[in-house]
Design a protein around this motif. Structure first.
Motif, short mmCIF file in Angstrom:
data_model
loop_
_atom_site.label_atom_id
_atom_site.label_comp_id
_atom_site.label_asym_id
_atom_site.label_seq_id
_atom_site.Cartn_x
_atom_site.Cartn_y
_atom_site.Cartn_z
N PHE A 32 -19.55 7.75 -4.36
CA PHE A 32 -19.87 6.62 -5.04
C PHE A 32 -20.36 5.12 -4.43
CE2 PHE A 32 -15.68 9.00 -5.89
CZ PHE A 32 -16.42 8.87 -7.55
N ASN A 33 -21.32 4.60 -5.48
CA ASN A 33 -21.61 3.27 -4.99
C ASN A 33 -21.44 2.20 -5.29
OD1 ASN A 33 -24.55 4.47 -4.68
ND2 ASN A 33 -25.25 4.19 -6.94
N PRO A 34 -21.91 1.28 -3.98
CA PRO A 34 -20.29 -0.04 -3.99
C PRO A 34 -20.46 -0.27 -5.51
CG PRO A 34 -22.52 -0.51 -2.52
CD PRO A 34 -22.63 1.52 -3.70
N ALA A 35 -20.90 -0.55 -6.48
CA ALA A 35 -20.60 -0.89 -8.14
C ALA A 35 -20.07 0.48 -8.89
CB ALA A 35 -22.32 -1.25 -8.51
N THR A 36 -19.56 1.44 -8.79
CA THR A 36 -18.95 2.56 -8.90
C THR A 36 -17.92 2.74 -9.20
OG1 THR A 36 -22.13 3.99 -8.24
CG2 THR A 36 -20.02 5.24 -9.58
N PRO A 37 -17.31 2.53 -10.42
CA PRO A 37 -15.57 3.11 -9.76
C PRO A 37 -15.44 4.48 -9.46
CG PRO A 37 -16.63 2.39 -12.33
CD PRO A 37 -16.64 2.40 -11.10
N VAL A 38 -14.08 4.47 -8.06
CA VAL A 38 -13.60 5.63 -8.03
C VAL A 38 -13.38 6.96 -9.21
CG1 VAL A 38 -13.45 5.20 -5.65
CG2 VAL A 38 -11.51 4.72 -6.53
N ASP A 39 -12.36 5.87 -10.21
CA ASP A 39 -11.88 6.67 -11.67
C ASP A 39 -12.25 8.15 -11.09
OD1 ASP A 39 -11.67 3.46 -11.36
OD2 ASP A 39 -11.13 3.24 -12.72
N GLN A 40 -13.34 8.07 -12.14
CA GLN A 40 -13.74 9.77 -12.29
C GLN A 40 -13.92 10.26 -11.49
OE1 GLN A 40 -17.91 9.06 -12.95
NE2 GLN A 40 -18.51 10.92 -14.34
N LEU A 41 -13.17 10.65 -10.10
CA LEU A 41 -12.81 11.52 -9.21
C LEU A 41 -11.70 12.19 -9.26
CD1 LEU A 41 -12.73 12.26 -6.66
CD2 LEU A 41 -11.27 10.45 -5.34
#
Ligand code: DX5
Ligand code: ZN
Length: 231
Positions: A116-125
């Motif tokens: 996850f990049n700094p601007a990518t939310p972790v929700d997709q995990l």
């Protein structure tokens, strides 16, 4: 908690890559972080599967943690499986079909990582939790070594830690970018258990003919472990 330290060879002396990797392993590294960049997904170009294959042929059998910053990614997943990768981590933005790409890694016998990049939310995990062995939180924007640590990534590590713990699965939580002895304990307290460090480790060797690589890298790794021991 078993902490792992993963030196990133992005900051190693590429003209002596085998020697650098042996030195850092002798100095106590747990695995080797292998950054692959394509000048498309990220604005930099590094090394490919032929280099990994050649390191394997030279007798280096340490765990190789391959971080793919390439788009498209699927064909290179196959190439790195054949070359001898142990862990292959990919960014969700680098594939149209994340579920398929993560499955390819697992089916090929490697552990699968999601980055996850700094601007990518972790929700997709949560959608792919059962396909993931490692979560990697970027604490810099991917592309270069030696950048400044982004402090808000600690919140993201804490969020990822909650999701992992709630899943009750055996998933490592890695952090990558700007990690050094001075902030590694903060990352561990936020929930990370695996720490990538490039410039902090490899810049410790001065290049002076009287200096010893293994000692220089060992000093940094020991300082990091003693910070971790205090967590
Ligand atoms: C950046 C890479 C990192 C990099 C870290 O895109 O993914 O692995 O080598 O380097 P430092 O530790 O110098 O920030
Ligand atoms: Zn990396």
């Amino acid at each position: 908690m078993t902490y792992w330290i993963a030196p990133s060879i992005l900051s190693a002396d590429f003209s002596r890559l085998g020697e650098e990797i042996r030195a850092v392993l002798d100095a106590g590294a747990d695995l080797i972080h292998f950054d692959v960049m394509d000048n498309h997904y990220v604005p930099n170009l590094t090394i490919g599967p032929l280099v990994l294959e050649s390191l394997r042929r030279s007798g280096i059998d340490a765990a190789m943690d391959v971080h793919l910053m390439v788009k498209p990614v699927d064909r290179l997943i196959g190439d790195f499986l054949s070359a001898g990768a142990d862990i292959i981590s990919i960014h969700p933005e680098s594939t149209e079909h994340l579920h398929r790409s993560l499955s390819l890694i697992r089916e090929g016998g490697a552990k699968a990582g999601l980055v996850f990049n700094p601007a990518t939310p972790v929700d997709q995990l949560t959608e792919v939790m059962d396909l993931v062995d490692l979560v990697l939180i970027m604490s810099v924007n991917p592309g270069f070594g030696g950048q400044a640590f982004i402090p808000s990534s600690l919140n993201k590590v804490a969020n990822a830690r909650e999701l992992i713990d709630a899943s009750d699965r055996d998933i490592r939580l890695e952090i990558d970018g700007g990690i050094k002895a001075g902030n590694i304990a903060d990352a561990a307290r936020a929930g990370a258990d695996t720490f990538v460090a490039g410039s902090a480790i490899f810049s410790a060797f001065s290049g002076d003919p009287a200096a010893d690589r293994k000692t220089a890298y060992g000093d940094v790794i020991t300082a990091m472990r003693s910070e971790l021991a205090g967590v």
